[in-house]
Write a protein that holds these residues in place. Structure first.
Motif, PDB file in Angstrom:
ATOM      1  N   LYS A  89       0.801  -1.216   0.000  1.00 28.97           N
ATOM      2  CA  LYS A  89       0.000   0.000   0.000  1.00 28.97           C
ATOM      3  C   LYS A  89       0.840   1.275   0.000  1.00 28.97           C
ATOM      4  CE  LYS A  89      -4.315  -1.328  -0.010  1.00 28.97           C
ATOM      5  NZ  LYS A  89      -5.221  -0.930  -1.112  1.00 28.97           N
ATOM      6  N   GLN A  90       1.980   1.233   0.646  1.00 34.38           N
ATOM      7  CA  GLN A  90       2.756   2.463   0.809  1.00 34.38           C
ATOM      8  C   GLN A  90       4.221   2.125   1.084  1.00 34.38           C
ATOM      9  OE1 GLN A  90       1.516   4.870   4.097  1.00 34.38           O
ATOM     10  NE2 GLN A  90       2.938   6.531   3.671  1.00 34.38           N
ATOM     11  N   ILE A  91       5.094   2.979   0.564  1.00 26.22           N
ATOM     12  CA  ILE A  91       6.529   2.858   0.841  1.00 26.22           C
ATOM     13  C   ILE A  91       7.005   4.226   1.286  1.00 26.22           C
ATOM     14  CG2 ILE A  91       8.801   2.163  -0.062  1.00 26.22           C
ATOM     15  CD1 ILE A  91       7.081   0.972  -2.477  1.00 26.22           C
ATOM     16  N   HIS A  92       7.602   4.300   2.452  1.00 24.36           N
ATOM     17  CA  HIS A  92       8.107   5.606   2.867  1.00 24.36           C
ATOM     18  C   HIS A  92       9.405   5.464   3.665  1.00 24.36           C
ATOM     19  CE1 HIS A  92       6.349   4.943   6.901  1.00 24.36           C
ATOM     20  NE2 HIS A  92       7.197   5.880   7.306  1.00 24.36           N
ATOM     21  N   GLN A  93      10.160   6.538   3.674  1.00 22.25           N
ATOM     22  CA  GLN A  93      11.420   6.607   4.394  1.00 22.25           C
ATOM     23  C   GLN A  93      11.204   7.355   5.699  1.00 22.25           C
ATOM     24  OE1 GLN A  93      14.323   8.986   2.327  1.00 22.25           O
ATOM     25  NE2 GLN A  93      16.054   8.296   3.568  1.00 22.25           N
ATOM     26  N   VAL A  94      11.828   6.870   6.758  1.00 23.92           N
ATOM     27  CA  VAL A  94      11.719   7.552   8.053  1.00 23.92           C
ATOM     28  C   VAL A  94      12.643   8.766   8.026  1.00 23.92           C
ATOM     29  CG1 VAL A  94      12.049   7.343  10.532  1.00 23.92           C
ATOM     30  CG2 VAL A  94      11.168   5.390   9.216  1.00 23.92           C
ATOM     31  N   ASN A  95      12.014   9.965   8.016  1.00 22.75           N
ATOM     32  CA  ASN A  95      12.759  11.220   7.871  1.00 22.75           C
ATOM     33  C   ASN A  95      13.695  11.087   6.667  1.00 22.75           C
ATOM     34  OD1 ASN A  95      11.491  12.404  10.160  1.00 22.75           O
ATOM     35  ND2 ASN A  95      12.876  11.239  11.494  1.00 22.75           N
ATOM     36  N   ASN A  96      14.980  11.375   6.831  1.00 15.11           N
ATOM     37  CA  ASN A  96      15.938  11.107   5.754  1.00 15.11           C
ATOM     38  C   ASN A  96      16.960  10.079   6.240  1.00 15.11           C
ATOM     39  OD1 ASN A  96      16.724  11.802   3.005  1.00 15.11           O
ATOM     40  ND2 ASN A  96      18.595  12.659   3.874  1.00 15.11           N
ATOM     41  N   ASP A  97      16.489   9.181   7.119  1.00 10.56           N
ATOM     42  CA  ASP A  97      17.362   8.177   7.707  1.00 10.56           C
ATOM     43  C   ASP A  97      17.446   6.967   6.783  1.00 10.56           C
ATOM     44  OD1 ASP A  97      19.047   7.048   9.521  1.00 10.56           O
ATOM     45  OD2 ASP A  97      17.679   7.216  11.236  1.00 10.56           O
ATOM     46  N   ARG A  98      18.288   6.016   7.166  1.00 13.65           N
ATOM     47  CA  ARG A  98      18.488   4.817   6.344  1.00 13.65           C
ATOM     48  C   ARG A  98      17.500   3.716   6.741  1.00 13.65           C
ATOM     49  NH1 ARG A  98      24.558   4.007   7.827  1.00 13.65           N
ATOM     50  NH2 ARG A  98      23.687   4.841   9.759  1.00 13.65           N
ATOM     51  N   ILE A  99      16.236   4.097   6.836  1.00 14.71           N
ATOM     52  CA  ILE A  99      15.172   3.172   7.227  1.00 14.71           C
ATOM     53  C   ILE A  99      14.024   3.301   6.239  1.00 14.71           C
ATOM     54  CG2 ILE A  99      13.590   2.466   9.057  1.00 14.71           C
ATOM     55  CD1 ILE A  99      15.455   3.919  11.033  1.00 14.71           C
ATOM     56  N   ILE A 100      13.598   2.163   5.684  1.00 17.95           N
ATOM     57  CA  ILE A 100      12.484   2.146   4.735  1.00 17.95           C
ATOM     58  C   ILE A 100      11.365   1.303   5.324  1.00 17.95           C
ATOM     59  CG2 ILE A 100      11.774   1.697   2.350  1.00 17.95           C
ATOM     60  CD1 ILE A 100      14.711   1.659   1.564  1.00 17.95           C
ATOM     61  N   HIS A 101      10.136   1.825   5.254  1.00 16.32           N
ATOM     62  CA  HIS A 101       8.951   1.098   5.703  1.00 16.32           C
ATOM     63  C   HIS A 101       8.136   0.665   4.486  1.00 16.32           C
ATOM     64  CE1 HIS A 101       8.734   2.844  10.076  1.00 16.32           C
ATOM     65  NE2 HIS A 101       9.856   2.201   9.827  1.00 16.32           N
ATOM     66  N   PHE A 102       7.862  -0.625   4.389  1.00 16.44           N
ATOM     67  CA  PHE A 102       6.979  -1.159   3.346  1.00 16.44           C
ATOM     68  C   PHE A 102       5.677  -1.567   4.031  1.00 16.44           C
ATOM     69  CE2 PHE A 102      11.238  -1.711   1.700  1.00 16.44           C
ATOM     70  CZ  PHE A 102      11.124  -1.433   0.337  1.00 16.44           C
ATOM     71  N   HIS A 103       4.597  -0.857   3.717  1.00 16.86           N
ATOM     72  CA  HIS A 103       3.290  -1.111   4.343  1.00 16.86           C
ATOM     73  C   HIS A 103       2.496  -2.105   3.493  1.00 16.86           C
ATOM     74  CE1 HIS A 103       3.372   2.237   7.342  1.00 16.86           C
ATOM     75  NE2 HIS A 103       4.285   2.691   6.498  1.00 16.86           N
ATOM     76  N   PHE A 104       2.063  -3.202   4.118  1.00 19.91           N
ATOM     77  CA  PHE A 104       1.280  -4.222   3.410  1.00 19.91           C
ATOM     78  C   PHE A 104      -0.065  -4.409   4.104  1.00 19.91           C
ATOM     79  CE2 PHE A 104       5.689  -5.369   2.535  1.00 19.91           C
ATOM     80  CZ  PHE A 104       5.664  -5.631   1.168  1.00 19.91           C
TER      81      PHE A 104
END
Length: 572
Positions: A89-104
């Protein structure tokens, strides 16, 4: 350029354009730290690679082929259980950190909709891939489980509450408003290198090289705000570029920040294509090291053992060089036996081998005069025999060193799949223990790599001794052309033609040089002969052949030529 927060910003934009709304079709874990999810989106299957590799952690879409293990890992089974058929559903980065969230979103076992979050933390050796329930923030599982004994700040274990990594007091460049602080830094640090270091403490998600390029932009004429925004605008509108310097060292960038005569730039359509090109050989070498660690250890031990053996043999050989002295002393003692008296520790007698020059001979008090002379003859025979034995053993030890140097070179150029055959060869040679397993007729065997010259001629390259033997002694026709680096460990190369053109000869020789120990060298000599001029001695080790009437070419191996010949094969 490092895979920093700013680069991830561009990658997330690419993911959202390509993957958003897609449905998961497959989930695989080809390597210990890598997950590949096949996502069906916009009527196309995309292979999303999520890597927590300590050296090459990243997230990208990949087209590089991979081989799945015969038995899936527990983490793979967990991902399949919870995410198979789920919608991204959504892909976003936490702030400009090296963390990616993949929402399913997916349905659980009783049909209720679940909101799941797959978190990819790209932090060198602390990188991880974590699946959590987005509502409760409970961890379902992770590719690397971290207990409290390893990390006091947070545990990453099934059932634990997910805690974000520690936050840093920095400002995202894509929501930046601290231009007064930025201006103060520029005045305080006029030196560009020092300024770059200071920028890393102010601006979030920029690695060392990104900070250096940013410092260069900030020193340009014009308004500070415009220069800053212009630099980070490249991350919203990337031009994926591979930059290669004069030493053939490459780096990937979202934009050609370096553009001069000392560097060569290669453009790509997407960031993922750029990363595929950049990481292909690097990750393969890393995977070979992981899967071949035991083989590398065996090779190192055998090399060390045989080198130590040669040192001892050389000492023995040096001692045996004086064997004739024992024979002379034995004969002199026998001649003057009546002059030897009981209780003598030594005696000086005429030396009829050196113009009556006296010779001093040590004697044993525990032996009779006759036994003393026989002892010298015995030492002579012993050392004479040792010379023959040691010479033979030295030859064998040097052959073993040459063999294992060749094996080490093959491991260096091997694909992960080639390692099984190298392991099989070492087991057949008695260097490692054979594992008695039921024969599997469907067991995957690696094959020589196929290339095609610019003139459409097939070129085959063996990657290990078993492949080389089969390729040269069985697959090749007697009039095909065989190539090998001259006196350098490397692959057997076969040109499937009895009269190849000059361009094909040069391209095949480049392959022979590239897949050898001389990969990083220039002007590598490569011998070539018709296969009918080859022979394999009885009892010779795998991969060993003798050839005659050879001709020689000198070439410099280039990655660009190899890629071109690979692409010719894919088009054929």
């Amino acid at each position: 350029m490092s895979f920093d927060g700013s680069f991830i910003h561009s990658m997330v934009n690419e993911f959202n354009q390509t993957l958003n709304g897609g449905r998961i079709a497959k989930i695989n874990q080809p390597y210990a730290n890598d997950i590949i999810m096949t996502i069906r989106s916009h009527r196309h299957n995309y292979h999303l690679l999520l890597s927590a590799n300590p050296s090459f952690a990243r997230a990208q879409i990949t087209n590089v082929p991979y081989t799945n293990p015969s038995v899936p890992t527990n983490f793979t089974m967990t991902l399949r259980k919870y995410l198979s058929g789920g919608v991204l559903k959504q892909i976003h980065q936490v702030n400009n950190d090296r963390i990616i969230h993949f929402h399913f979103t997916t349905r659980n076992e009783i049909g209720d909709i679940e909101d799941l979050l797959l978190i990819v933390e790209i932090m060198a050796r602390h990188s991880n891939i974590i699946l959590i329930n987005n509502e409760s923030k409970r961890i379902i599982d992770a590719i690397k489980r971290i207990g409290s004994d390893k990390n006091r700040y947070r545990t990453i274990l099934p059932g634990s509450t997910y805690i974000d990594p520690p936050k840093q007091n920095q400002i995202s460049p894509f929501h930046f408003d601290a231009f007064d602080q930025l201006n103060a830094l520029i005045r305080k640090y006029p030196n560009q290198d020092v300024l770059a270091h200071a920028l890393q403490h102010l601006v979030q998600g920029i690695g060392k090289d990104t900070a250096e390029f940013l410092a260069g932009y900030l020193h340009r004429p014009g308004q500070l705000v415009n220069n800053f925004n212009q630099f980070f605008n490249h991350y919203d509108h990337p031009k994926p570029t591979l930059v290669i310097n004069k030493r053939h060292q490459s780096s990937f960038m979202v934009y050609p920040f370096i553009n001069d005569l000392d560097h060569q730039n290669k453009s790509f359509q997407t960031l993922s294509e750029l990363l595929d090109f950049y990481y292909r050989d690097k990750t393969e070498r890393e995977r070979v090291k992981e899967r071949g660690a035991a083989l590398i250890r065996v090779v190192k031990n055998e090399l060390k053992k045989n080198r130590n053996k040669i040192k001892k043999l050389n000492r023995t050989l040096k001692s045996a060089e004086h064997a004739d002295e024992y024979k002379v002393k034995g004969e002199i003692l026998t001649t003057y036996l009546n002059q030897i008296k009981s209780g003598m520790k030594e005696i000086t007698l005429p030396n009829f081998y050196q113009q009556q020059k006296p010779i001093k001979i040590q004697l044993s008090l525990q032996k009779s005069p006759s036994e003393n002379s026989q002892w010298y003859f015995k030492q002579y025979r012993k050392k004479q025999h040792a010379q023959k034995y040691v010479t033979k053993q030295l030859k064998n030890a040097n052959q073993e060193i040459d063999y294992f140097e060749n094996i080490r070179s093959q491991i260096e150029i091997a694909n992960p799949d080639d390692l099984d055959e190298i392991k099989e060869e070492l087991a057949n040679g008695g260097y490692i223990k054979k594992h008695h397993q039921k024969k599997n007729r469907n067991r995957h065997r690696s094959h020589p790599e196929h290339f095609t010259s610019d003139n459409g001629i097939t070129i085959l390259v063996g990657k290990n001794n078993l492949q080389n033997d089969k390729l040269t002694m069985r697959t090749a026709n007697k009039n095909d052309i065989w190539m090998h680096t001259q006196k350098i460990h490397g692959s057997h190369v076969i040109i499937r033609s009895n009269h190849p053109d000059n361009q094909t000869l040069i391209q095949a020789a480049t392959l022979a040089a590239y897949f050898s120990k001389a990969r990083e060298s220039a002007n590598v000599p490569v011998d070539y002969v018709p296969v009918k001029n080859l022979s394999k001695p009885n009892g010779a080790k795998p991969g060993f052949v003798i050839y005659r009437h050879q001709k020689t070419l000198s070439v410099t191996p280039k990655e660009s030529v190899i890629q071109k010949l690979r692409s010719n094969q894919s088009k054929a």
